[in-house]
Write an enzyme that holds these catalytic residues in place. Structure first.
Site, short mmCIF file in Angstrom:
data_model
loop_
_atom_site.label_atom_id
_atom_site.label_comp_id
_atom_site.label_asym_id
_atom_site.label_seq_id
_atom_site.Cartn_x
_atom_site.Cartn_y
_atom_site.Cartn_z
N TYR A 1 77.96 21.21 -33.33
CA TYR A 1 77.93 21.97 -34.58
C TYR A 1 79.21 22.82 -34.69
O TYR A 1 79.50 23.64 -33.82
CB TYR A 1 76.68 22.86 -34.54
CG TYR A 1 76.53 23.92 -35.58
CD1 TYR A 1 76.22 25.23 -35.21
CD2 TYR A 1 76.62 23.64 -36.95
CE1 TYR A 1 76.03 26.22 -36.16
CE2 TYR A 1 76.43 24.63 -37.90
CZ TYR A 1 76.13 25.93 -37.49
OH TYR A 1 75.94 26.91 -38.42
N ASP B 1 69.41 24.97 -27.74
CA ASP B 1 69.26 25.27 -29.15
C ASP B 1 68.29 24.23 -29.71
O ASP B 1 68.65 23.08 -29.92
CB ASP B 1 70.64 25.18 -29.82
CG ASP B 1 70.59 25.55 -31.29
OD1 ASP B 1 69.51 25.41 -31.90
OD2 ASP B 1 71.63 25.96 -31.83
N ILE C 1 66.53 24.32 -32.64
CA ILE C 1 66.14 24.68 -34.00
C ILE C 1 65.67 23.51 -34.84
O ILE C 1 65.12 23.71 -35.91
CB ILE C 1 67.27 25.43 -34.75
CG1 ILE C 1 68.50 24.55 -34.93
CG2 ILE C 1 67.65 26.70 -34.02
CD1 ILE C 1 69.57 25.22 -35.81
N LYS D 1 65.58 25.52 -40.26
CA LYS D 1 65.60 24.07 -40.39
C LYS D 1 64.19 23.50 -40.44
O LYS D 1 63.83 22.75 -41.33
CB LYS D 1 66.37 23.45 -39.21
CG LYS D 1 67.70 24.08 -38.96
CD LYS D 1 68.67 23.90 -40.12
CE LYS D 1 69.98 24.58 -39.84
NZ LYS D 1 70.91 24.50 -40.96
#
Lengths: 473, 531
Positions: free
Chosen positions: A148, A233, A235, A271
């Protein structure tokens, strides 16, 4: 005296990374946003990973549960307690609701302790907060590529933490290998860089794939051996819409010996629940010291008590959460299938994926030159002429040119159709052009300083006009 | 650091190196060195002496460096006091982060934060674990250490009941607020906020939305501004006593130091420009780069106001030294006294031709003036394009929740309600303040003169023994355990005079004052009987 000199280094450097083409495309969209009726020739936003597929479910719940909002006559009596509440521990019911939701998103295979939940300003704030807790300025965190783009800002801008890329490539579907990890770690050590941990995104952004259990276990073994932290992470945990099922690091921890104090999870509702505007970021740590110091730091990004109160109700509604997770999965699967099938009609393949709000599109055969310059040129054409804001792989620090991330969950069905139509038209044109030119294009692999592997894969020699063997599903 | 020498021993000094490393011992050694050069001392001495000299020079330099670190928070109030409760600067926390090899290593910042046991936070935690409740926990700790205003929450509750749910389905719709918004605040809220600030600061002041960055509370606003205006290791000058939270907001992550400029009770804790000049000069001498001045107006914890003259002085000073001026005006609307409040924005508005406004920045928020601390609404107001550009990127980490933006926009746009709220709230504050201060004075406790804020700055120096920070903290403990009241000791606010305490009065109703006074009386009597 110049006023620039009155500002700090942070205010004047560009370590915020916002000069990346990832953000450039957004500007093109902002200048000329697509609208089905008002601006049908505008740029379609396919660079923003937003989940807009299940708003109706949330709206329906709100209508049926007026007590959850302190703005309604039914709920307003709680206003006194909520308006004043700025305790950085967070509302207990809110934390319980989040713990409950996190558990459900993992099929109930893990239980989360509400006392370990810390708030922060969105996943952005959560990623930054965990870095502030674990690393000093100048320290490094390893991160598998492609990653990202905003990690540059979130993990390193104010914290001073450097990112050490662990290169992955398409030869094994971008899986992280032990060798790549060791190599990145050793190179960092040689350059006197203190590696404090490894950060992974699982499910992956931009790949849309989940880590299999074996790989995840090997990552945990790796960080245990080196005594460095592992930040997961997660998410996109609830956006897993097809097999294989999602395996969280929390599950793997239950089955193997590891130092729990090294494991931390980043979560958010932006998300999975499509509520980025609510700014709900969560840090979940198995390390008590991190919990206690992170909690104090959360003062800089507390979730609004009004929002906490609302979500406490929403997330403790078992029926709603079950229904939401089920429906969201189905709609994402449907949208993903529709989009990828649409791409296949013009022989565009994507990396086989089972999660996320995007596809990792393989446009290598459309590159006029197999290089990052070629990728940039193609990207500019897609944004300016095809009028689609997609994100070029180089902005994700991908080691191979030609990959693009395209988001599909932030629009309605009609817009997806328009996007596909434009892509089909564009690819048709490009293919005709290439056929007419009949040039033979040789592959140039980008070699990073860290990547010592030099391989010439005969499968990659491309004759223009031929399609790549469909290895990626 | 350097030991004074006995002058008698000078002439008889041996070539043996003294343990003093002062340069004045140079003479003592040159004589024997001369001897060495002339062949009398021998090679042994000729090599011993320079080596020893060098060794002790290193020792001396190391000691000096360490004491410089210790003097980070300069001007320690009294030599006898130690500051166990004050947050230590990051440079001293190296030791605690070096755990055993198998322990997970955390950052130095994590250690600093864990070590932070300021009485301000300790008090808040203890009070929250045993909170007073009229019926369910009448012996609990009454929280008077948090500047919250519950005096007029009923008015806001009424408004919510009437207007909070808005016009039908519109406000319940997720569409439009669930998605990503402008991270520095939606335009509607900025407009409403500009108007609200105009009402609060003074009707003539104009606030421009393009100079605004909205943040999730004033806390991140101060932190973001610190990140923009100074580099780690730089410093801001801040008049004492000051809000304990500044230590967290400015020091922790931005790594900017706070250099106290001490104010005294003789001046009613008003800032003196002489003290400011001195603090600045001393910082420069130490090689510390001062990047700005941070003041709160109305002041926390004293509750007094900066006069127009003082504001002009500060602006001139900042201009002269080419540094920033940050004015935290979060209590601008919480005024009950007769002193006139002048916002720095008013001065900039009226004198825009002569003042370079780019170095002046205002912090604001709704936690105090509208009692909406839970909602997390803060403002950075600046005229510097570059600061605004940087702050807009930085507020990505601390944006206001969208549904809250919508609710607050609605509330702020109701001008009639805002006016009513301010009027009523002002009256209630004045009533409680006057009655409470009066009751305190009957107990022999005088308060500093104040016209704004939510607290009294009470002089309890007569009750502490010894007259030092230690005595003050012992009194604080008595308040906690005997009176079961949490108040904030002056040392947590870096006050140079021991014995002052901040007592918030806006969480008490008029009816509750006697109860609080009764509990304070318990402590006063205990102190008097033990003296």
């Amino acid at each position: 005296m110049s006023h620039q000199q009155l500002l700090s280094k942070i205010a004047t450097n560009d370590k915020h990374g916002e000069n990346s083409p990832y953000f450039d495309g957004w500007k093109a969209y902002d200048r000329n946003p697509f609208h089905s009726t008002k601006n049908p020739q505008g740029v379609i936003q396919m660079g923003l990973a937003e989940n807009q597929l299940c708003f109706d479910l949330i709206e329906e719940w709100i209508r049926n549960n007026p007590k959850a909002s302190i703005c309604t006559p039914e709920g307003v009596h709680q206003f006194r307690d909520i308006a004043n509440f700025q305790d950085y521990h967070g509302l207990p019911q809110f934390r319980k609701g989040v713990a409950n939701f996190m558990s459900k998103a993992r099929g109930g295979r893990v239980k989360y302790d509400p006392e370990r939940i810390l708030m922060s300003g969105g996943a952005t704030g959560a990623n930054e907060l965990i870095m502030f807790c674990l690393a000093d300025p100048g320290d490094a965190f390893m991160v598998p590529t492609p990653y990202y783009p905003a990690f540059v800002r979130d993990l390193g801008w104010r914290t001073g933490v450097q990112l050490v890329p662990v290169h992955c490539d398409s030869s094994n579907n971008f899986k992280v290998t032990r060798e790549a990890l060791e190599q990145a770690y050793d190179n960092a050590k040689k350059s006197n860089i203190d590696v404090k941990g490894l950060i992974i995104t699982n499910p992956s952004n931009p790949l849309g794939t989940t880590l299999d259990e074996e790989t995840l276990k090997s990552l945990v073994r790796f960080i245990n051996e080196k005594n460095i932290h592992l930040v997961c992470d997660e998410i996109y945990a609830a956006t897993v819409f097809s097999a294989p099922k999602f395996v969280s690091v929390s599950e793997v921890m239950q089955e193997m010996k590891c130092n729990k104090e090294l494991i931390h999870i980043i979560y958010s509702l932006s998300k999975d629940m499509g509520l980025p505007g609510f700014r709900v970021g969560i840090v979940y740590s198995y390390n008590n010291d991190v919990v206690s110091c992170g909690r104090k730091m959360s003062s800089f990004g507390l979730v609004s008590s009004q929002t906490q109160h609302f979500l406490a109700s929403l997330l403790s509604d078992e029926d709603f959460v079950n229904k939401y997770l089920e429906t969201s999965k189905k709609r994402l699967a449907k949208r993903h299938r529709f989009f990828t099938k649409g791409l296949e009609t013009v022989s565009i393949t994507c990396l086989a994926s089972n999660s996320g709000l995007f596809c990792w599109m393989n446009l290598r055969r459309l590159l006029k030159e197999q290089s990052f310059e070629g990728e940039m040129k193609l990207w500019r054409v897609i944004v300016d002429e095809v009028k689609l804001n997609v994100s070029p792989g180089s902005s994700f620090n991908c080691s191979e040119p030609g990959w693009f991330r395209v988001c599909f969950a932030n629009m309605d069905d009609e817009t997806v159709e328009v996007a596909l139509k434009r892509i089909r038209a564009f690819v048709g044109r490009e293919t005709n052009d290439n056929n007419n030119n009949g040039k033979r294009v040789e592959v140039k692999r980008w070699k990073s300083n860290n990547n010592l592997r030099l391989s010439f894969n005969s499968r990659r020699r491309i004759k223009s006009g031929y399609t790549l063997p469909n290895m990626y599903g | 650091m350097t030991r004074t020498r006995n002058p008698d021993s000078e002439s008889e000094s041996e070539s043996k190196p003294s343990s003093s490393s002062s340069s004045s011992t140079g003479m003592k050694l040159i004589v024997p060195l001369q001897g060495v050069v002339q062949g009398r001392g021998g090679i042994l001495l000729g090599s011993l002496i320079p080596c020893a000299l060098f060794y002790f020079l290193q020792l001396y330099l190391k000691k000096r460096r360490r004491s410089n670190h210790n003097n980070h928070s300069s001007n320690p109030p009294s030599p006898s006091s130690s500051f166990p409760e004050l947050p230590r600067t990051p440079s001293r926390s190296n030791l605690s982060s070096r755990g055993s090899i198998t322990r997970a290593r955390l950052s130095r910042l994590a250690s600093t934060i864990s070590d932070d046991d300021s009485a301000y936070y300790v008090g808040l935690n203890r009070a929250s674990r045993d909170p007073y409740h009229k019926f369910s926990n009448p012996d609990g700790i009454i929280q008077l250490g948090l500047s919250d205003n519950t005096l007029s929450l009923d008015l806001i509750g009424d408004w919510m009941q009437k207007w909070g749910s808005g016009g039908g389905d519109d406000d319940l719709s997720i569409n439009g607020i669930a998605t990503y918004q402008a991270f520095d605040g939606v335009d509607e809220l900025k407009l409403a906020m500009a108007d609200f600030m105009r009402q609060v600061m003074g009707r003539s002041v104009h606030f421009d939305t393009s100079n605004m960055v909205l943040t999730a509370g004033a806390t991140p606003a101060i932190e973001i501004l610190s990140f923009c205006l100074a580099d780690p290791g730089n410093a801001f000058l801040v008049p004492t006593p000051y809000y304990p939270g500044f230590d967290r907001d400015v020091r922790w992550r931005p790594g900017v130091d706070l250099i106290p400029v001490h104010c005294r009770s003789a001046d009613n804790f008003n800032l003196s420009m002489t003290a400011l000049e001195q603090a600045y000069a001393q910082a420069r001498k130490r090689g510390v780069k001062v990047r700005g001045i941070l003041v709160s107006n109305p002041s926390n914890p004293v509750g007094n106001m900066l006069t127009q003259d003082m504001l002009y002085n500060l602006i001139d000073f900042a201009e002269d030294k080419n540094i920033h001026l940050i004015v935290d005006e979060v209590f601008a609307g919480s005024r009950y006294g007769s002193e006139k409040f002048v916002s720095v924005a008013e001065i900039l508005d009226s004198d825009s031709e002569y003042i370079d406004n780019r170095r002046i920045h205002i912090i604001y928020g709704l936690s105090k003036d509208l009692a909406l601390a839970g909602f997390r609404v803060g403002v950075i107001y600046s005229f510097d394009r570059n600061v605004l550009a940087a702050a807009r990127k930085l507020c990505r980490f601390s944006s206001i929740s969208a549904p809250t933006q919508r609710l607050v926009t609605s509330m702020l746009s109701d001008k009639r309600f805002i006016q009513d709220y301010f009027e009523t709230n002002r009256n209630r504050m004045r009533q409680v303040h006057d009655e409470f201060v009066d009751a305190l004075s009957k107990l022999g406790i005088k308060c500093a003169k104040s016209s704004g804020g939510m607290f009294c700055w009470a002089d309890m120096s007569g009750l502490i023994k010894p007259y030092s920070e230690k005595g003050e903290l012992e009194l604080w403990e008595k308040f906690m355990s005997i009176a079961k009241i949490n108040i904030t000791p002056g040392s947590a606010c870096h006050c140079i005079e021991p014995g002052w305490f901040r007592i918030c009065f806006t969480t008490m109703s008029l009816e509750e004052i006697p109860l609080v006074i009764e509990r304070i009386r318990r402590v006063v009597e205990v102190c008097k009987s033990s003296s």
